[in-house]
Design an enzyme around this catalytic site. Sequence first.
Site, PDB file in Angstrom:
ATOM      1  CG  ASP A  34      12.049   8.388   0.929  1.00 40.37           C
ATOM      2  OD1 ASP A  34      11.343   7.546   0.352  1.00 40.37           O
ATOM      3  OD2 ASP A  34      12.388   8.292   2.115  1.00 40.37           O
ATOM      4  CE  LYS A  68       6.925  -0.839   4.086  1.00 46.46           C
ATOM      5  NZ  LYS A  68       5.736  -0.028   4.264  1.00 46.46           N
ATOM      6  CB  THR A  69      12.171   4.998   4.105  1.00 49.60           C
ATOM      7  OG1 THR A  69      11.160   5.328   3.155  1.00 49.60           O
ATOM      8  CG2 THR A  69      13.106   6.175   4.292  1.00 49.60           C
ATOM      9  CG  PHE A  70      14.418   4.191   8.758  1.00 49.68           C
ATOM     10  CD1 PHE A  70      13.882   5.289   8.089  1.00 49.68           C
ATOM     11  CD2 PHE A  70      14.847   4.371  10.063  1.00 49.68           C
ATOM     12  CE1 PHE A  70      13.774   6.540   8.707  1.00 49.68           C
ATOM     13  CE2 PHE A  70      14.750   5.609  10.699  1.00 49.68           C
ATOM     14  CZ  PHE A  70      14.210   6.687  10.029  1.00 49.68           C
ATOM     15  CG  HIS A  73      17.629   6.104   3.132  1.00 48.46           C
ATOM     16  ND1 HIS A  73      16.316   5.972   2.761  1.00 48.46           N
ATOM     17  CD2 HIS A  73      18.092   7.209   2.486  1.00 48.46           C
ATOM     18  CE1 HIS A  73      15.991   6.962   1.953  1.00 48.46           C
ATOM     19  NE2 HIS A  73      17.050   7.722   1.766  1.00 48.46           N
TER      20      HIS A  73
END
Length: 402
Positions: A34, A68-70, A73
Site C-alpha cells: 500500500d 485511495k486504497t479501497f 484495490h
Amino acid sequence: MRLLIALVALFCLSGPVLAAEADDRPVTILVSIDGFRADYLDRGVTPNLVALAARGATGPMRPSFPTKTFPNHYTLVTGLRPDRHGIVGNSMIDPRRPGQMFTIGDAKQALDPFWWDEAEPLWITAEKAGMRTATAFWPGSEVPFGGVRPHDWLRFDYNITNRQRIDIVLDWIRRPSANRPAFVTLYFDTVDTAGHKYGPDSDELNAAIAEVDARIGDLVAGLAAMDREANLVIVSDHGMQAVSADRVVQLDELIDSASYIPVVTGSYAAIEPVTGTDSRVADALLGHHDHMQCYRREDLPARLAYGKNPRVAAIMCLADAGWSIVSGPQKYAPDGGAHGYDNADPDMLALFIASGPAFRKGAHLPMFDNVDVAPLLRAVLGLPQLETLDGHLADLEPALAR
Ligand code: AMP
Ligand code: ZN
Ligand code: ZN
C-alpha cells in the site's frame, strides 16, 4: 451405464495425471504494498524488488481516480474503474441507504456485502471456476460475494506483523496439492502508514520500504526452499505526495458547515449538500478557487472516469497536488504525506512488478492503467477474458512470456 463406465475409466486414467499437473502448476501470488510510489524502486533500498523486476516485467502503473486504497484495490481485482465497481471512495454514501456512510474503519458498513456487490472480484471468479483461493488481506476479501468466499481468508488486522503475513502465505503454499491455493493475495500497509506519518521523503519511510522489501525476500526464499514455482505480481494502489499544514484550503471560509455533509476531505473533498441548500452550496463552491477546483459530479473531466455512480457525491472538489481541503476545526494538522489526487499526477504512480514463469524477463513496460492488471491475472490463471471490463489484456500482453 456405458457412459458411467467410460467416465469412471476416464477418471482413473486421467486422475493421477491431472493431480500431477495440479501439483506442478505455479501458484499466483498478488502482493500489494500500500502506498508504494513507483519511484521508490529507484531509492537503492529495495534489493529484492529490484531483483524481481530485473527477472520479470516492470513499469509505472497509473492508478484510478480517486487515488485511495479501497477504490484502487478493488479495481486491481475487478478490472473496473471505481465508478463501475462501486467502491467509489474509502468513505461513501448511497442514496439507497439514507443516513448511513461507508467508512473503512466501521466494520458494520465495510463488511456489508451491499457495498461490494457491484463487481465480482477475482478470487470469486477463480473459486467459481473450481480454483482454490486464499487471501492474507485485501479490501473486499472479508466479504462474501453471492454467498461465496475465498477458501481461506482473514479478518484485516494491522497488528499481524509483516513476518506473520509471509508465514501465513508460505504455510498455505506448503500444503499438499489437494488443499493448496492456486491464487493468493497478500497485503502490506506499513509503507502507506509511514508515508502518511512522516512524508514520502523521510528516513522513516525508507526504513518501512526496506523492511517490506526484506519480507518479499523472505517470501522468495521460502518458495525456493520448498521448490515451489510462483508467479508473483507485486503492485501498489497509489503513490504518495508531501503535504503541509501550510497548504490548506478551509471550506468554512466558503460555505457554512451545516449546509453540507463532508463525505471525504483531504486531497479531494466529496460534498453532499444537505437537502434544500442545494444551489447555495453549488454557488459557493463550483469553479476555480486558489489551489482547488470544484465540479458537479456529472461535469468532472472525462479522463477521471468518475461521476456516474450514484455513490459519487454531488460536488467534487480536487485539491492541487500537495494541498489539503479541510472542513471545520482540524483534529490534526495535515503534515507528512497524502494521496487521493488526480490520477494523472506523477506522484500518484503505483508499483508494478510481475515475475515468474508466466512473465517475460526484462520487459520494461510503458505506462499503463491499473484496470489492466485483472485481465493479466485472468490470463495467468486461465480464466476467460471479459469484454465488458475497463481494462484490456492487450496493454499488458508484452508482460507475458509467450
Ligand atoms: P488510506 O491510506 O486512508 O487510503 O487507507 C489505508 C489504510 O487502510 C491502511 O493503513 C490500513 O490500515 C487500512 N486497511 C487496509 N486494508 C483494510 C481492510 N481490509 N479493512 C480495514 N482497513 C484496511
Ligand atoms: Zn493505499
Ligand atoms: Zn494511505
